[in-house]
Enzyme design. Structure first.
Site, PDB file in Angstrom:
ATOM      1  N   LYS A 166      43.081 -18.401  17.535  1.00  0.00           N
ATOM      2  CA  LYS A 166      43.836 -19.159  18.537  1.00  0.00           C
ATOM      3  C   LYS A 166      42.844 -19.722  19.559  1.00  0.00           C
ATOM      4  O   LYS A 166      41.899 -19.029  19.966  1.00  0.00           O
ATOM      5  CB  LYS A 166      44.834 -18.247  19.248  1.00  0.00           C
ATOM      6  CG  LYS A 166      45.876 -17.638  18.315  1.00  0.00           C
ATOM      7  CD  LYS A 166      47.090 -18.533  18.175  1.00  0.00           C
ATOM      8  CE  LYS A 166      48.171 -17.845  17.331  1.00  0.00           C
ATOM      9  NZ  LYS A 166      49.362 -18.701  17.166  1.00  0.00           N
ATOM     10  N   LYS A 266      57.345 -21.248   8.257  1.00  0.00           N
ATOM     11  CA  LYS A 266      57.861 -19.949   8.666  1.00  0.00           C
ATOM     12  C   LYS A 266      59.358 -19.949   8.373  1.00  0.00           C
ATOM     13  O   LYS A 266      60.128 -20.575   9.111  1.00  0.00           O
ATOM     14  CB  LYS A 266      57.621 -19.732  10.165  1.00  0.00           C
ATOM     15  CG  LYS A 266      56.142 -19.720  10.531  1.00  0.00           C
ATOM     16  CD  LYS A 266      55.934 -19.608  12.029  1.00  0.00           C
ATOM     17  CE  LYS A 266      54.451 -19.466  12.359  1.00  0.00           C
ATOM     18  NZ  LYS A 266      54.196 -19.522  13.812  1.00  0.00           N
TER      19      LYS A 266
HETATM   20 MG    MG Z   1      51.005 -21.675  14.871  1.00  0.00          MG
END
Ligand code: MG
Length: 373
Positions: A166, A266
Site C-alpha cells: 500500500k 472482490k
Molecule cells: Mg485495493
C-alpha cells in the site's frame, strides 16, 4: 425448491494480530458481519458481509449494511423460493449498488447453502476446477525503507507469489525503490494507493512507472474512468481498478475506455458470485488480467474467495493469505494454510465452503446478533 426460513446475523469483533495501515487509516480490530441462513429442509449456508466500519474505502459501511440486511434484504429472501442460487441476486439487486456488500453477503450464503444441500464443494458449485490457487499478500503502508525490504523479503521467502504494498504520497517512491534495489528487478511487486493521489499531481505515479511493477492499483482520488483512461495512456504499467468497478456496467466501461487492464475482483464487494461470474466472463473475453482481492475477511469470507479463485479465468495470484497472517485463531476449522510454494489447497472433497465455523470462538467475539424468520 429452496426456501430460506431463518437468517442469523452476527457482528463480530476480531482482533488483528498486527494493525493494518492503508492511506485511509489504521485498523487493529476487524469488525465484520457473519451470516447464517437455514432452509426449510434444515440445510445451512454461511457467508461474511465484508463491509468495513468506516466509509473511507467505499460509502457502504458495516452499519449501513447491517441496517439494509435487517430492514430490507432479509425480508426479500425469507419465503422466496429458488431452484438455483443464481436466482437470488435478482431478488436482492434493486436494493442498489450502494448496498452491494449487504446483497453479496446473503447471495453468497445462498450459494454455500446450495452446495451443502447438494453435498458438493462450493468451488464445484461455482464451476471452479483448480485444486490449488496461488496466493499473494497485501502489506500495509510502509514508513521505513529498510523495514519494507525485510518484510517483502520475508513474504517471498514464505512462498507468496506476489507482494502488494500500500502506498500514499510521501510513502511511495523511496519505499518501492529500496525494495527494487534490494530484491532485484523481477520480484513480483505491485502497489495499491486506495485513491490517494490527485489527478493534478501524477508525478509520483510516473516515477513508479519505471519500477517494473505488475500493476498500480486504484491510484487516483475521486476519479472518473475517463481520467484513468488518460493516465493509462501515459503509463506502461497496467492500471488495476478495485473501488472504481462496482458493477458489470462499470467493468464494461473500463474495458471500452481502456481505463485499466487489470481488475481486482472482490465478490463480497460487487454483489456476490453471480455478478463475479459475469465479470470473469468479460475479463476472459477481452483479455483483462484479473485476481481476487481481499477485505481482511475471517476464514468464512476467505473460504468464498478461495472457491471462486479456483476458476480458470483468474490470471494472477489473489490476496489469499493463510489464517495465521491475520488471526491468533481463525473462526473456522481447519484454518486456511499456505504451502511453501505459496499455494492454498481448494477443499474440493468437503461440502460447501470446506471448513466449519468454530461456534465457541464465534460466540466469544460476537458483539450483537439478530435472528429473522
Ligand atoms: Mg485495493
Amino acid at each position: 425448491m429452496t426456501t430460506v426460513c431463518r437468517i442469523e446475523m452476527r457482528e463480530l469483533a476480531l482482533p488483528l494480530k498486527t494493525p493494518f495501515v492503508t492511506s485511509a487509516g489504521t485498523m487493529d480490530v476487524r469488525r465484520t458481519i457473519l451470516l447464517r441462513i437455514t432452509d426449510s429442509d434444515g440445510h445451512t449456508g454461511w457467508a461474511e458481509c465484508v463491509a468495513l466500519e468506516h466509509a473511507d474505502y467505499v460509502p457502504e459501511t458495516l452499519a449501513s449494511a447491517w441496517q439494509t440486511l435487517e430492514a430490507d434484504l432479509a425480508g426479500r429472501l425469507l419465503g422466496a423460493g429458488w431452484e438455483h442460487p443464481r436466482e437470488v441476486w435478482p431478488l436482492l439487486c434493486d436494493a442498489g449498488q450502494e448496498n452491494a456488500m449487504a446483497i453479496a453477503g446473503l447471495e453468497m450464503a445462498a450459494w454455500e447453502l446450495a452446495a451443502r444441500a447438494q453435498n458438493r464443494s462450493l468451488a464445484d458449485m461455482l464451476g471452479a476446477g483448480r485444486t490449488r490457487v496461488p496466493a499473494g499478500i497485501a502489506l500495509g503502508v510502509q514508513d521505513d525503507p529498510a523495514r519494507a525490504v525485510e518484510r517483502v523479503r520475508d513474504c517471498l521467502a514464505r512462498g507468496y507469489q506476489r507482494v502488494k504494498i500500500k502506498i500514499m504520497p510521501g510513502r511511495d517512491l523511496e519505499i518501492i525503490r529500496a525494495v527494487r534495489d534490494a530484491l532485484g528487478g523481477n520480484a513480483p511487486l505491485s502497489v495499491d494507493a486506495n485513491g490517494a493521489y490527485s489527478l493534478s499531481d501524477t508525478a509520483p505515479l510516473e516515477a513508479l512507472d519505471d519500477m517494473n511493477l505488475l500493476m498500480m492499483e486504484q491510484p487516483l482520488a475521486n476519479a472518473e474512468l475517463e481520467a484513468y483512461a488518460d493516465l493509462q495512456s501515459r503509463l506502461r504499467t497496467p492500471l488495476c481498478l478495485d473501488e472504481s468497478v462496482g458493477s458489470l456496467e462499470d467493468l464494461d466501461r473500463m474495458i471500452a475506455l481502456d481505463a485499466a487492464r487489470v481488475l481486482n475482483l472482490k465478490p463480497g464487494r460487487v454483489g456476490g458470485f453471480s455478478v463475479s461470474l459475469a465479470m470473469l466472463e468479460r475479463c476472459a473475453r477481452y483479455g483483462i488480467g484479473v485476481w481476487c482481492g481481499g477485505m481482511l475477511e475471517s476464514g468464512v469470507g476467505r473460504a468464498h474467495n478461495v472457491a471462486l479463485s479456483a476458476r480458470d479465468e483468474f490470471t494472477m495470484p489473489g490476496d489469499l493469505s493463510p489464517s495465521e497472517r491475520y488471526w491468533v485463531q481463525d473462526i473456522v476449522s481447519p484454518e486456511w494454510q499456505m504451502n511453501a510454494s505459496g499455494e492454498i489447497a481448494v477443499p474440493r472433497d468437503r461440502p460447501g465452503m470446506g471448513c466449519l465455523p468454530e461456534m465457541e470462538l464465534i460466540d466469544r467475539v460476537t458483539v450483537r446478533s439478530r435472528v429473522l424468520q
